[in-house]
Design a protein around this motif. Sequence first.
Motif, PDB file in Angstrom:
ATOM      1  N   CYS A   1     -13.796   5.260 -40.717  1.00 16.40           N
ATOM      2  CA  CYS A   1     -13.336   5.032 -39.276  1.00 16.40           C
ATOM      3  C   CYS A   1     -13.050   6.217 -38.634  1.00 16.40           C
ATOM      4  N   GLY A   2     -13.264   6.733 -37.523  1.00 18.22           N
ATOM      5  CA  GLY A   2     -12.961   7.887 -36.794  1.00 18.22           C
ATOM      6  C   GLY A   2     -12.140   7.489 -35.757  1.00 18.22           C
ATOM      7  N   SER A   3     -11.118   8.551 -35.539  1.00 17.57           N
ATOM      8  CA  SER A   3     -10.183   8.494 -34.429  1.00 17.57           C
ATOM      9  C   SER A   3     -10.025   9.906 -33.852  1.00 17.57           C
ATOM     10  N   GLN A   4      -8.945  10.338 -33.227  1.00 14.42           N
ATOM     11  CA  GLN A   4      -8.499  11.438 -32.729  1.00 14.42           C
ATOM     12  C   GLN A   4      -8.452  12.570 -33.910  1.00 14.42           C
ATOM     13  N   GLY A   5      -9.325  13.345 -34.264  1.00 14.40           N
ATOM     14  CA  GLY A   5      -9.129  14.256 -35.149  1.00 14.40           C
ATOM     15  C   GLY A   5      -9.254  14.007 -36.601  1.00 14.40           C
ATOM     16  N   GLN A   6      -9.739  12.868 -36.860  1.00 11.70           N
ATOM     17  CA  GLN A   6      -9.575  12.661 -38.251  1.00 11.70           C
ATOM     18  C   GLN A   6     -10.682  11.381 -38.614  1.00 11.70           C
TER      19      GLN A   6
END
Length: 262
Positions: free
Chosen positions: A25-30
Amino acid sequence: ACLAGMKDGGGAVEWGVVRPASIICGSQGQIGYWDLSAISSSSSSSSSSSPKGAGIDPISVFQVPGRSSITGLAWRPSHANCFASSDDTRNVYLWDSRKKKESQKLAKLHDLRINDLAWNPFGEYLLATCSDDKTVALWDLRNLDGKLFSLAHLKPVNCVRWSPMRETVLASAGEGRRAVIWDLSKVSAQVEPTGSSAASSSNADEGPSEMRFVHGGHTAAISDIDWHREEDMLLATVAKNSSLHVWRPGENIDGGKESNDA
């Protein structure tokens, strides 16, 4: 199970291919990585004693350079540990879940933000990306001196997916409210020097030879598209006005072009 450990919301999620219990799972910056098969009964019991809603932390968290926002994720076919990510700074990163740092950076693949990417399930070196620059680009990871081919929409492209049953077929959709099925085996022998294919019309009969079908039933921008895993040429599209369409192209997709849904 409730998976925890991510910050600033989620931007993309993808189940594993070789390891179906793996999820990223991707998010803001990670990017977070979980292996649900590794969650033993003992860890489950210990988590049950944790505060309610605490969730299960990821096995690994990958830090995206520049803390850019993740827009797409795709596992590499036949590889249990390798996946790719796209972000809003026009970059694609290749990752190995056994390492903490990106394995390779593919910089500035488009002129504007990359919105999604997809790995061809039949070829581990063939990657498709789509962008606000109104194109779907095809890349051979063995030679990144230039894109293999470019498929043009009239407006920004939000999503792209390869057919799970046909090696040369992919679909894309976006702000133009239309979903297009492309077949690379139908590319004209007289290709432009830049390797581009301009879709100058919303009607497949008037577009380039590789544009096999156009689904024009949506009244708002299309946010995502996907193929059925077992039914050939059956697709689903969802638009920003919450409308969900399940459809398939006309019977003559392999021969003459069709522009009406079956």
